[in-house]
Structure formats: C-alpha cells, structure tokens
Design an enzyme around this catalytic site. Structure first.
Site, short mmCIF file in Angstrom:
data_model
loop_
_atom_site.label_atom_id
_atom_site.label_comp_id
_atom_site.label_asym_id
_atom_site.label_seq_id
_atom_site.Cartn_x
_atom_site.Cartn_y
_atom_site.Cartn_z
N HIS A 12 0.85 -1.19 0.00
CA HIS A 12 0.00 0.00 0.00
C HIS A 12 0.88 1.24 0.00
CE1 HIS A 12 0.22 -0.76 4.56
NE2 HIS A 12 0.88 0.38 4.38
N HIS A 193 10.76 -0.37 0.69
CA HIS A 193 10.78 1.09 0.63
C HIS A 193 11.33 1.65 1.94
CE1 HIS A 193 6.86 0.53 2.65
NE2 HIS A 193 6.63 1.82 2.77
#
Lengths: 281, 133
Positions: A12, A193
């Site tokens: 997400h 990330h």
C-alpha cells in the site's frame, strides 16, 4: 462454522490511491497503469471466490491512532468504518461496512487464544486499506470488513513469530464463528521502501521477488530472517512485510498460489499475491 | 547498489536512516502530537493563520518552533519527529512527502526525482548482522 477461502498480500502507498484517482501531479503514470493492470486478475479472483467477510491485517499511519495511546494490536468492532482524512481530504469512496457479530465472535476467540487486542469503536481507515481496495473491489463493497491494526510505526513492533501466531489464531476464530462466513484474509504492507534519511526512496525489486517466491510454500525460511536484516536490504518500511506472516499463518498447508505480480512504480516496491485454499473447492 | 548516490551503509543509523522507538515517542511527544493534530482541518487553518500561536498551544520548544519555521524537515526528524507526523506539517503547507524526502537526501525534489529509481539488489543472506557484504 466459517471457512477460510484464501489469503492475499498486497503493498500500500498513498500515491497508489492518488494515481488510481487520476489526481494531477502524479509522476511515473505509465508504471502505475501497469500496476493497476497487474491487479486485474486479483480483482477477478476475489469476485469468483466471493467472500462474505474480509479480515485485513494492516497498519495505520498516524491517521487514526496518535501517540497518546498506541495499541500493538487493535480490532475494529463496529458496523461501519469511515475513511480517515490524512490531511489532504477524503477520496470519493464510501466507508467500509463491518459485521459486529462476526467481529465479536472473532475477538472472543482471539482473546481465548492469547491475543488480547484493543477494541476500537470508531476506527477510521487510511491508505493502508484504501489505496488498493477500490482497485480490487467495486463499491459499494459487497462484503463485510474486519480490520486488525498492527503497530508498525514505533519500535518495538511485534515479531514475525507473533504475527504468524496471530494468523493461526485468526484461522481458528473464523472456524469458530457461528455463521457460514466465507473469509478472505488480507495482509497489507511493504514491500521494499524507506521514507527516512538519506536512504529515502530506496527499493529492492530483487528482494521483493524473493519474498513473493517464498511466502506461499517456503514461508518458514522467511520467518527465520530477522526483520532488521530485511530492513537493511529492502528499506526500513519493508518491515511492514511482517504482517504478511499473519496472512500466511491463517492458511493451511494445502494451498496453491493463484497469481502474483510485482512492479516498482516509484519509491515503493508494489507486489501482490493471491493464495487459495485447495480444500475449499 | 546501482546508484552511487544511495548510501551503501546498511546500519540503519542517522543520517541515512532515522528509526523511531518509544524513546523518541517520549522525548518528542509534543512535537509529534502537534504534527498529527494537523490532520484536523481546524488545526490546519489555525496553523496557517498563525504558526507561532498554533505551535505555542502545543508547548513546542524554541528549537522545534524555529526548525518548523525554517522547514528543516531533516532536523525535525533527527530530533525525534516521526516522519509520518512531520509530513503532516508539510502537507498543511502544500509540500509533498517526496520533498521532505529530498531534504533528507540533501538535494532538491527535482534532483531526487531524476535519480529514481534508487535500488539495492542485496538479499538478506548477502549481509551479516553488521550490514556488511
């Protein structure tokens, strides 16, 4: 008695939602389009297995919870979960409906099995769920949601083994429900990330592919890797992948991978996997 | 590493990485609560109308207030601000998360964007507990 139909893991990011909405100022649009195209088979799969309930193990991003009280595990206990305003206004989607009887039954079972969650009556849902939900299910959502929020913003966070055990307890709780619920277990977070420091923007597609290749049948190999090691190679926010262990822990040994897809649109590795229980056919 | 501008250091220490734990939560509690409060439209409006008044209401320190006035995102995060909280200050001012990221990288957003994608190709088994290959 309920049944677990399968599991899904998915990344997400706020930008995913903005790109899906076609908002101005989004870079790398072509790569986002490829991601949305890559999600189409998952949308089809969810439509075919037709769950009555979706349990989502996710993390809030300081959009509902703040630091005055921060639960390690929290469960939504209401019949409606509004979308949170993250500071840029709400997107044009309805809230998510819950099923209080189902939630209460799951909560009772979880507590009996050693998971003492914080009960939330007014949980608002941020991009942890909203960034991918409209891509996979058309609204109004024809399914009831049970969100379980996990602390992923403040160390110490729960261990991989604890999240795996949460998944196992979730499976028991679904089987224990009185109704004929057909449940899809979703975990969302990661993939590679990092959003702090000079390593801001770091991704690791090779690691993401490695993780996707192992989670269905060789997840025990993943569980043995310290999350700190994963954060070192794939960025600190790859630590959210620990929540995928809860999804895998909720599934049996008799599963098949239906589909997986990965791309790195910009600063977050975006991957999805759909895993189906073979004994539910 | 494919990109020479990405630090090869895997130690998860400043200034390459800012971890957030219960210790930072305690030491920078007011700063983070102020920042998180800006998700509320009324608090955003108050902040935009009078930054000092909004910050004083949360009893921020002089150093914290000066860093916010200077848009010193890196300093705020190094000082215990949670990145997900601090970006709410930036959002209130119309500044993107990516610009906060570029500040931590010591470059402009355009410079940072030109360097994307930033990529490591290490697997967990490729490094030891010290982060060395």
């Amino acid at each position: 008695m309920g049944v677990v139909l399968g599991g899904m893991g998915i990344a997400h990011t706020p930008t995913m939602g903005h790109a899906y909405d076609g908002r101005e100022g989004i870079d790398f649009k072509d790569r986002w389009k490829q991601w949305f195209k890559g999600l189409a088979p998952v949308k089809q799969w969810i439509s075919e297995i037709a769950p009555t309930h979706i349990i989502v193990v996710y993390n809030d991003h300081l959009n509902y919870f703040d630091f005055s009280t921060y639960p390690t595990f929290a469960i939504g206990m209401s019949d409606h979960f509004p979308q949170a305003d993250e500071g840029w206004g709400k997107r044009a989607y309805p809230g998510m409906d819950g099923d209080v009887d189902f939630s209460a039954s799951v909560a009772e079972s979880l507590v009996a099995n050693g998971f003492d969650l914080t009960f939330c009556q007014e949980l608002e849902i941020d991009h942890g769920i909203y960034s991918w939900l409209p891509c996979l299910i058309d609204h109004p959502w024809p399914v009831k949601f049970l969100p379980i929020a996990v602390n992923m913003v403040m160390q110490p966070v729960p261990t991989p083994a604890r999240l795996l055990a949460l998944g196992s307890a979730l499976r028991s709780s679904v089987v224990d429900t009185a109704d004929d619920s057909r449940v899809l277990i979703v975990a969302t977070g990661g993939m590679s990330h990092q959003i702090t420091g000079r390593r801001f923007g770091l991704t690791n597609p090779k690691f993401d592919q490695f993780f996707l290749s192992k989670i269905t049948h060789e997840w025990d190999e993943l569980i043995s890797i310290p999350m700190s090691r994963i954060m070192q190679v794939a960025g600190t926010e790859a630590g959210e992948l620990a929540m995928w262990y809860a999804m895998r822990g909720a599934l049996s040994g008799s599963v098949r991978e239906v589909y997986s897809f990965h791309i790195r649109p910009e600063i977050t590795g975006c991957g999805v996997i759909a895993i189906e229980e073979s004994n539910d056919k | 590493m494919d990109n020479e501008n990405i630090p090869t250091d895997q130690l998860l220490e400043p200034p390459n990485t800012f971890m957030f734990s219960v210790r930072e939560c305690v030491s920078a509690f007011q700063l983070n609560q102020f920042s998180i409060g800006l998700k509320n439209p009324q608090e955003r409006a108050l902040f935009l109308a009078d930054e000092r008044a909004a910050m004083t209401a949360y009893r921020l320190s002089d150093v914290q207030m000066e860093m916010i006035e200077q848009r010193d995102w890196t300093g705020l995060i190094a000082g215990g601000g949670h990145v997900l909280a601090i970006v709410k200050i930036a959002y209130s001012l119309g500044i993107l998360h990516h610009e906060v990221g570029a500040h931590m990288c010591g470059m402009s957003y355009q410079e940072m964007k030109a360097q994307l994608p930033c990529e490591s190709d290490l697997l967990p088994q490729d490094i030891d507990s010290r982060g060395q290959q």
